[in-house]
Design a protein around this motif. Structure first.
Motif, mmCIF file in Angstrom:
data_model
loop_
_atom_site.group_PDB
_atom_site.id
_atom_site.type_symbol
_atom_site.label_atom_id
_atom_site.label_comp_id
_atom_site.label_asym_id
_atom_site.label_seq_id
_atom_site.Cartn_x
_atom_site.Cartn_y
_atom_site.Cartn_z
ATOM 1 N N ASP A 215 0.832 -1.199 0.000
ATOM 2 C CA ASP A 215 0.000 0.000 0.000
ATOM 3 C C ASP A 215 0.873 1.259 0.000
ATOM 4 O OD1 ASP A 215 0.877 -0.106 2.604
ATOM 5 O OD2 ASP A 215 -1.073 0.330 3.493
ATOM 6 N N THR B 60 -0.463 4.237 -2.124
ATOM 7 C CA THR B 60 -1.521 5.059 -1.511
ATOM 8 C C THR B 60 -0.939 5.960 -0.445
ATOM 9 O OG1 THR B 60 -2.617 2.917 -1.426
ATOM 10 C CG2 THR B 60 -3.956 4.777 -0.983
ATOM 11 N N LYS B 61 -0.024 5.416 0.340
ATOM 12 C CA LYS B 61 0.606 6.226 1.387
ATOM 13 C C LYS B 61 1.377 7.396 0.769
ATOM 14 C CE LYS B 61 1.253 2.489 4.747
ATOM 15 N NZ LYS B 61 2.260 1.616 5.382
ATOM 16 N N SER C 222 -1.074 9.918 -0.617
ATOM 17 C CA SER C 222 -1.724 10.582 0.518
ATOM 18 C C SER C 222 -0.829 11.683 1.087
ATOM 19 C CB SER C 222 -2.051 9.587 1.622
ATOM 20 O OG SER C 222 -3.056 8.693 1.201
ATOM 21 N N LYS C 223 0.465 11.392 1.191
ATOM 22 C CA LYS C 223 1.396 12.382 1.737
ATOM 23 C C LYS C 223 1.623 13.544 0.768
ATOM 24 C CE LYS C 223 3.995 9.991 5.184
ATOM 25 N NZ LYS C 223 5.281 9.995 5.852
ATOM 26 N N ASN D 293 -2.137 14.983 -0.129
ATOM 27 C CA ASN D 293 -3.040 15.129 1.002
ATOM 28 C C ASN D 293 -4.446 14.607 0.690
ATOM 29 O OD1 ASN D 293 -3.626 15.764 3.667
ATOM 30 N ND2 ASN D 293 -4.289 17.841 3.165
ATOM 31 N N VAL D 294 -4.494 13.410 0.066
ATOM 32 C CA VAL D 294 -5.767 12.754 -0.231
ATOM 33 C C VAL D 294 -5.721 11.335 0.314
ATOM 34 C CG1 VAL D 294 -6.259 14.103 -2.293
ATOM 35 C CG2 VAL D 294 -4.987 11.976 -2.505
ATOM 36 N N LYS D 295 -6.898 10.777 0.567
ATOM 37 C CA LYS D 295 -6.998 9.412 1.074
ATOM 38 C C LYS D 295 -8.213 8.736 0.459
ATOM 39 C CE LYS D 295 -4.848 10.476 5.403
ATOM 40 N NZ LYS D 295 -4.960 10.849 6.767
ATOM 41 N N LYS E 195 -9.959 1.292 -0.912
ATOM 42 C CA LYS E 195 -8.502 1.324 -0.922
ATOM 43 C C LYS E 195 -7.885 0.480 -2.048
ATOM 44 C CE LYS E 195 -4.566 1.194 2.188
ATOM 45 N NZ LYS E 195 -4.127 0.950 3.548
#
Length: 154
Positions: free
Chosen positions: A44, A47-48, A51-52, A55-57, A64
């Motif tokens: 993953d 995605t991490k 996200s960083k 700034n999305v998740k 996921k």
């Protein structure tokens, strides 16, 4: 025939995207086969990292896996563009594939640890490094073969 730099750039980018799509399909198959053999779970880290950086998740846990696939395909296809740009710099065949491989895999080896989403390569097991290199070689070789095949059509 008159040299048209914009046409050459557009062609290199467009064919690069097609090559990136083929490379992404190949690395996906390579990873699926390897994961079935080794029983390794998918990562993953993509995605991490997204996200960083953005700034999305994913909106929920059920989404996921879909988000991971979307990131995987978008990232892989977009890496076809540098393959096209290498051709504009005069590289083709094995030298272009080697440079493309170094750029793609090298970026992963630097970017993911710098975002604290994966350990540095110096902390990875040799088998994991070899497997990761193999998958990225499959990507670069496939993208290179597809790119060169399209561009060498008469």
């Amino acid at each position: 025939m008159i040299n048209n730099p914009l046409k050459e750039l557009g062609t290199a980018i467009g064919v690069g995207l097609i090559a990136g799509l083929a490379g992404t399909a190949a690395i996906t198959i390579s990873q699926m086969i390897e994961m079935k053999i080794t029983k390794r779970k998918g990562s993953d880290s993509p995605t991490k990292a997204v996200s960083k950086v953005l700034n999305v998740k994913p909106v929920n846990k059920e989404k996921k896996p879909k988000v991971i696939q979307e990131i995987h395909w978008t990232y892989g296809i977009s890496w076809g563009v540098p393959r096209g740009l290498l051709s504009l710099a005069g590289l083709s065949g094995i030298p272009a594939t080697a440079a493309h491989f170094a750029a793609v895999w090298g970026t992963e080896l630097v970017m993911l640890p710098s975002l604290d989403v994966a350990p540095p390569v110096t902390e990875e097991a040799p088998e994991a490094i070899a497997t990761d290199a193999l998958h990225h070689a499959v990507y670069a070789i496939t993208a290179g073969l597809v790119y060169d095949a399209i561009m060498n059509q008469e």
